[in-house]
Design an enzyme around this catalytic site. Structure first.
Site, PDB file in Angstrom:
ATOM      1  N   SER A 140       0.866  -1.188   0.000  1.00  0.00           N
ATOM      2  CA  SER A 140       0.000   0.000   0.000  1.00  0.00           C
ATOM      3  C   SER A 140       0.899   1.233   0.000  1.00  0.00           C
ATOM      4  CB  SER A 140      -0.847   0.003   1.279  1.00  0.00           C
ATOM      5  OG  SER A 140      -1.393   1.285   1.529  1.00  0.00           O
ATOM      6  N   TYR A 153      -1.839  -0.729  10.637  1.00  0.00           N
ATOM      7  CA  TYR A 153      -2.019  -1.026   9.209  1.00  0.00           C
ATOM      8  C   TYR A 153      -0.816  -0.529   8.398  1.00  0.00           C
ATOM      9  CZ  TYR A 153      -3.845  -1.110   4.474  1.00  0.00           C
ATOM     10  OH  TYR A 153      -3.997  -1.349   3.130  1.00  0.00           O
TER      11      TYR A 153
HETATM   12  N1  LIG Z   1      -8.734  -0.552  -0.720  1.00  0.00           N
HETATM   13  C1  LIG Z   1      -7.645   0.180  -0.523  1.00  0.00           C
HETATM   14  O1  LIG Z   1      -7.712   1.412  -0.398  1.00  0.00           O
HETATM   15  C2  LIG Z   1      -6.297  -0.458  -0.509  1.00  0.00           C
HETATM   16  C3  LIG Z   1      -6.110  -1.783  -0.197  1.00  0.00           C
HETATM   17  N2  LIG Z   1      -4.841  -2.311  -0.176  1.00  0.00           N
HETATM   18  C4  LIG Z   1      -4.618  -3.705   0.172  1.00  0.00           C
HETATM   19  O2  LIG Z   1      -5.063  -4.519  -0.897  1.00  0.00           O
HETATM   20  C5  LIG Z   1      -5.484  -5.782  -0.404  1.00  0.00           C
HETATM   21  C6  LIG Z   1      -6.882  -6.066  -0.915  1.00  0.00           C
HETATM   22  O3  LIG Z   1      -7.739  -5.074  -0.377  1.00  0.00           O
HETATM   23  P1  LIG Z   1      -9.131  -4.673  -1.032  1.00  0.00           P
HETATM   24  O4  LIG Z   1      -9.379  -5.462  -2.235  1.00  0.00           O
HETATM   25  O5  LIG Z   1      -9.171  -3.215  -1.102  1.00  0.00           O
HETATM   26  O6  LIG Z   1     -10.117  -5.089   0.155  1.00  0.00           O
HETATM   27  P2  LIG Z   1     -11.363  -6.070   0.232  1.00  0.00           P
HETATM   28  O7  LIG Z   1     -11.893  -5.916   1.609  1.00  0.00           O
HETATM   29  O8  LIG Z   1     -12.282  -5.853  -0.908  1.00  0.00           O
HETATM   30  O9  LIG Z   1     -10.698  -7.519   0.055  1.00  0.00           O
HETATM   31  C7  LIG Z   1      -9.957  -8.116   1.055  1.00  0.00           C
HETATM   32  C8  LIG Z   1      -9.856  -9.594   0.758  1.00  0.00           C
HETATM   33  O10 LIG Z   1      -9.062 -10.227   1.777  1.00  0.00           O
HETATM   34  C9  LIG Z   1      -9.735 -11.391   2.223  1.00  0.00           C
HETATM   35  N3  LIG Z   1      -9.357 -11.666   3.588  1.00  0.00           N
HETATM   36  C10 LIG Z   1      -9.351 -10.817   4.637  1.00  0.00           C
HETATM   37  N4  LIG Z   1      -9.002 -11.466   5.750  1.00  0.00           N
HETATM   38  C11 LIG Z   1      -8.770 -12.757   5.404  1.00  0.00           C
HETATM   39  C12 LIG Z   1      -8.398 -13.922   6.117  1.00  0.00           C
HETATM   40  N5  LIG Z   1      -8.214 -13.902   7.445  1.00  0.00           N
HETATM   41  N6  LIG Z   1      -8.252 -15.099   5.448  1.00  0.00           N
HETATM   42  C13 LIG Z   1      -8.466 -15.134   4.116  1.00  0.00           C
HETATM   43  N7  LIG Z   1      -8.840 -14.061   3.379  1.00  0.00           N
HETATM   44  C14 LIG Z   1      -8.989 -12.897   4.027  1.00  0.00           C
HETATM   45  C15 LIG Z   1     -11.222 -11.040   2.075  1.00  0.00           C
HETATM   46  O11 LIG Z   1     -12.010 -12.203   1.939  1.00  0.00           O
HETATM   47  P3  LIG Z   1     -12.988 -12.832   3.036  1.00  0.00           P
HETATM   48  O12 LIG Z   1     -13.577 -11.713   3.820  1.00  0.00           O
HETATM   49  O13 LIG Z   1     -13.986 -13.587   2.200  1.00  0.00           O
HETATM   50  O14 LIG Z   1     -12.098 -13.725   3.816  1.00  0.00           O
HETATM   51  C16 LIG Z   1     -11.207 -10.280   0.753  1.00  0.00           C
HETATM   52  O15 LIG Z   1     -11.240 -11.194  -0.312  1.00  0.00           O
HETATM   53  C17 LIG Z   1      -5.368  -5.707   1.116  1.00  0.00           C
HETATM   54  O16 LIG Z   1      -4.154  -6.287   1.500  1.00  0.00           O
HETATM   55  C18 LIG Z   1      -5.337  -4.213   1.391  1.00  0.00           C
HETATM   56  O17 LIG Z   1      -4.636  -3.913   2.558  1.00  0.00           O
HETATM   57  C19 LIG Z   1      -3.743  -1.566  -0.484  1.00  0.00           C
HETATM   58  C20 LIG Z   1      -3.885  -0.253  -0.791  1.00  0.00           C
HETATM   59  C21 LIG Z   1      -5.161   0.407  -0.849  1.00  0.00           C
HETATM   60  C1  LIG Z   2      -6.092   1.656   2.606  1.00  0.00           C
HETATM   61  C2  LIG Z   2      -4.777   1.943   2.009  1.00  0.00           C
HETATM   62  O1  LIG Z   2      -3.925   1.103   1.962  1.00  0.00           O
HETATM   63  C3  LIG Z   2      -4.531   3.302   1.464  1.00  0.00           C
HETATM   64  N1  LIG Z   2      -3.329   3.354   0.728  1.00  0.00           N
HETATM   65  C4  LIG Z   2      -4.495   4.294   2.602  1.00  0.00           C
HETATM   66  O2  LIG Z   2      -3.408   4.719   2.996  1.00  0.00           O
HETATM   67  O3  LIG Z   2      -5.563   4.612   3.100  1.00  0.00           O
END
Ligand SMILES: NC(=O)C1=CN([C@@H]2O[C@H](COP(=O)(O)OP(=O)(O)OC[C@H]3O[C@@H](n4cnc5c(N)ncnc54)[C@H](OP(=O)(O)O)[C@@H]3O)[C@@H](O)[C@H]2O)C=CC1
Ligand SMILES: CC(=O)[C@H](N)C(=O)O
Length: 255
Positions: A140, A153
């Site tokens: 991120s 985080y």
């Molecule tokens: N959205 C944003 O602004 C940003 C996000 N990110 C990162 O990108 C990644 C994806 O995030 P994003 O797509 O936005 O978020 P979402 O919440 O849409 O997706 C998160 C995914 O992680 C899975 N997950 C969470 N906890 C577990 C667990 N314990 N075991 C297995 N699967 C798990 C969830 O599935 P389920 O609940 O079905 O288990 C879901 O599929 C994350 O690592 C996030 O930190 C990075 C930068 C920006």
């Molecule tokens: C959720 C994220 O990872 C994003 N880059 C933020 O800083 O809020």
């Protein structure tokens, strides 16, 4: 299953960017014959299966923050000996709020999922990765500097960035690339959980990127073997600022 064709393993595939990675890889990588999609919500993974253009799909409804989840994946790998061409570690979450003001399991859960699970999945998958394989780790822009109010985080994502860059060097001899994806805020379900205690800051709401664009850029960067993928000029600029300005000064703006 798994022995003949190339496999893509994608964690966090039930929503957001993990789901988008699965869809775009299915559309653009004909050499991937099989997907292993991992997350806790089985029904979401079943729904995603329909979008993967007839490829073989293995659904692994696992909680990766628990050792049983990691053990189940490790057992499946040992049994099927897949040729893993792409690993995407997208499972992760963040909760906005101050340490001491949120539940302890919410704080440590971010470390368990974002750091421990990502490390474990990488470790157990590595023996099955093919030459020219790609590892894509969701870090991120939060990795670029500490964030008061989102401290655990941001620290967890600094870990992912540091780990992934070093891993890329370790694996260079095997022809495997590692790309740490570092977007700013992206419009996904992430914020449903992130806002458990406190609302996301307005400047983040106003600068949210589209998940499909972030993932497209990440796949292009991974294809070119780039160690870091940053989507958009705003976050590219922020990365440069974070490199050159004192951290204490930068933190004045994220309080
Ligand atoms: N959205 C944003 O602004 C940003 C996000 N990110 C990162 O990108 C990644 C994806 O995030 P994003 O797509 O936005 O978020 P979402 O919440 O849409 O997706 C998160 C995914 O992680 C899975 N997950 C969470 N906890 C577990 C667990 N314990 N075991 C297995 N699967 C798990 C969830 O599935 P389920 O609940 O079905 O288990 C879901 O599929 C994350 O690592 C996030 O930190 C990075 C930068 C920006
Ligand atoms: C959720 C994220 O990872 C994003 N880059 C933020 O800083 O809020």
């Amino acid at each position: 299953m798994g022995k003949k064709g190339n496999v893509a393993i994608i964690t966090g595939a039930s929503s957001g960017m993990g789901r988008e990675f699965a869809v775009q890889i299915a559309q653009n990588y004909p050499s991937i014959h099989e997907f292993w999609i991992v997350a806790r919500r089985r029904e979401r993974l079943e729904e995603l299966q329909e979008k993967l253009l007839g490829r073989r799909v293995k659904i692994l409804a696992l909680d990766l923050s628990r050792q049983e989840g990691i053990d189940t994946l490790e057992k499946a790998l040992a049994e099927e000996q897949p040729r893993v061409r792409i690993l995407v570690n997208a499972a992760g979450f963040g909760i906005i709020g101050k340490i001491g003001k949120m539940k302890e399991e919410d704080c440590t859960g971010m470390v368990d999922t974002n750091c421990r699970a990502l490390t474990a999945v990488t470790h157990i998958t590595l023996p099955y990765m093919t030459e020219q394989g790609q590892i894509i780790q969701m870090a991120s822009s939060a990795a670029f500097m500490p964030q008061p109010g989102f401290a655990v985080y941001a620290a967890s994502k600094s870990y992912v960035l540091s780990f992934s860059r070093a891993l890329g060097r370790e694996l260079a001899g095997r022809g495997i690339t590692v790309t740490a994806v570092c977007p700013g805020p992206v419009k996904t379900e992430f914020f449903d959980i992130a806002e458990t205690y406190e609302a996301v800051k307005l400047y983040k709401k106003l600068t949210m990127a589209r998940a499909d664009r972030v993932v497209y850029q990440a796949l292009v960067d991974a294809k070119h073997g780039r160690s870091v993928s940053v989507y958009g000029s705003l976050m590219k600029g922020f990365r440069i600022l974070a490199k050159f300005l004192p951290v204490d000064f930068l933190m004045l703006f994220v309080k």
